[in-house]
Write a protein that holds these residues in place. Sequence first.
Motif, PDB file in Angstrom:
ATOM      1  N   ARG A 150       0.846  -1.193   0.000  1.00  0.00           N
ATOM      2  CA  ARG A 150       0.000   0.000   0.000  1.00  0.00           C
ATOM      3  C   ARG A 150       0.884   1.246   0.000  1.00  0.00           C
ATOM      4  NH1 ARG A 150      -5.363   1.085   1.317  1.00  0.00           N
ATOM      5  NH2 ARG A 150      -5.589  -1.033   2.089  1.00  0.00           N
ATOM      6  N   ASN A 151       1.643   1.469   1.045  1.00  0.00           N
ATOM      7  CA  ASN A 151       2.449   2.679   1.160  1.00  0.00           C
ATOM      8  C   ASN A 151       3.948   2.421   1.057  1.00  0.00           C
ATOM      9  OD1 ASN A 151       0.263   4.433   1.498  1.00  0.00           O
ATOM     10  ND2 ASN A 151       0.119   3.896   3.654  1.00  0.00           N
ATOM     11  N   ALA A 195      -4.168   1.555  -7.816  1.00  0.00           N
ATOM     12  CA  ALA A 195      -4.088   0.123  -7.540  1.00  0.00           C
ATOM     13  C   ALA A 195      -3.810  -0.615  -8.845  1.00  0.00           C
ATOM     14  CB  ALA A 195      -5.391  -0.366  -6.914  1.00  0.00           C
TER      15      ALA A 195
END
Length: 103
Positions: A27-28, A82
């Motif tokens: 994600r990060n 995404a």
Amino acid sequence: IDALTGLPGDDLTSNKLGLTAYPNPFRNILNIGFVMEEASEVSVDLYNIAGSLRANIYKGKLSKGYHELQWGGSENRSNLPAGIYIIRITTPNGIYTGKVAGF
């Protein structure tokens, strides 16, 4: 089946550099580990599945041995939608790739 993405394709753990990436999906923050067989210039880049360069993670000389790079944080990751991404490591001895998923 790819060990990182669970998708059909290359298994990153079996390649010449021992390329690994985690967490996957990321994600990060994305951690990328690999082994350099000798000291040399290296470029580590992230491409989207369409082949467009999305980030240069590292460019410079690395010593022989294991290296782990960390890429991400909100300032770097915020512009990536995404999807599936390709890690590309370029050395004088070749080009090595692997897939990761970002969400």
